[in-house]
Design an enzyme around this catalytic site. Structure first.
Site, mmCIF file in Angstrom:
data_model
loop_
_atom_site.group_PDB
_atom_site.id
_atom_site.type_symbol
_atom_site.label_atom_id
_atom_site.label_comp_id
_atom_site.label_asym_id
_atom_site.label_seq_id
_atom_site.Cartn_x
_atom_site.Cartn_y
_atom_site.Cartn_z
ATOM 1 C CD GLU A 218 4.702 -21.046 11.708
ATOM 2 O OE1 GLU A 218 4.880 -21.255 12.918
ATOM 3 O OE2 GLU A 218 3.735 -20.393 11.258
ATOM 4 C CD GLU B 197 -2.955 -1.157 2.281
ATOM 5 O OE1 GLU B 197 -2.562 -0.641 3.339
ATOM 6 O OE2 GLU B 197 -4.027 -1.778 2.166
#
Length: 271
Positions: free
Chosen positions: A112, A81
């Site tokens: 992960e 963004e």
């Protein structure tokens, strides 16, 4: 290292399946109300990290977020963004998620748990000591994130973190830890809830404060935003009208010519 993971502690609420919709929503909302206060307690930590980020970005460095699951997705969202909001290059703020871009939409099993992969991912961007890396992990124990920060520390790269447990291995690894302790989740262990909200609030603060410090906001307006749709073009025209006190059609013509609010305002002033 032993510590208490409050994000894994049992919810304060029992028998959720027996609650009405109204009760569920009220109780979730009550828990959510506590998050901004938890963030407030971490403001000194946030300030310390943002100050370092601004310094590095002014020197030509970049900001990286690394995370897994919800935490990784939040980093990717915040990074993505920045270009449309502040008109910065797409590679100034970069979000990396364990498992790669495919993991943004669908979980990649055990991604992960790879302690080495984050540094490999960062290395693809030729990371260097001008950059800053923020590890995001609600638990504060994610191997992908901790391993990445360890390698950054070894290579003289500034490291920060956002976690929701006090005294975690991740916070001990980061040079500039941010610990936002939100307590047990409404649904036990569902850290996409309060912990995720806390991480989003902190990410908003980090990127927005940094971009303002770098000069990408004038007054309170996003004068460097990308004009990528009609709504944003209209907003840009109104910014120019408000700043210069000129008719809307003249402002629209200026924006059409210069394709940027800041440049349009500067060009008018240089006439």
């Amino acid at each position: 290292m032993s510590f208490t993971r409050t994000t894994e502690q049992s919810s304060k609420y029992e028998h959720l399946e027996q609650m009405s919709v109204a009760q569920l929503l009220e109780n979730i909302n009550n828990e959510d109300k506590s998050v901004p206060f938890a963030v407030e307690r971490a403001l000194p930590q946030i300030e310390a990290l943002v100050t370092k980020i601004v310094g590095r970005l002014k020197e030509g460095g970049r900001l990286f977020y690394i995370g897994a699951g919800t935490s990784g997705r939040l980093g990717v969202v915040d990074a993505s963004e920045c270009p449309p909001t502040f008109g910065v290059p797409f590679d100034l703020v970069i979000g990396l998620i364990a498992g790669g871009d495919a993991a943004i939409r669908r979980a990649v099993e055990f991604a992960e748990d790879d302690r080495e992969q984050a540094w490999k991912d960062l290395s693809e961007y030729t990371i260097n000591d001008k950059d800053v890396v923020i590890g995001i992990a609600a638990s504060g124990t994610t191997p992908y994130v901790i391993g990445g920060l360890e390698q950054c520390n070894a290579n003289n790269i500034i490291t920060g973190c956002i976690t929701c447990n006090q005294g975690s291995p991740l916070a001990a690894t980061a040079q500039y830890p941010i610990e936002v302790v939100v307590g047990p989740e409404f649904v036990t262990g569902s850290s996409r809830m309060k912990a995720g909200t806390a991480q989003k609030l902190v990410l908003n603060m980090i990127s927005t404060a940094a971009m303002i410090q770098l000069g990408h906001v004038k007054g309170n307006k996003m004068v460097d935003m990308q004009l990528s749709n009609h709504k944003l073009v209209g907003r840009g025209v109104q910014m120019i009208v408000d700043e210069l006190s000129i008719p809307q059609d003249e402002a629209a013509a200026l924006l059409e010519e210069h394709k940027n609010v800041r440049k349009a305002i500067q060009a008018y002033g240089n006439r």
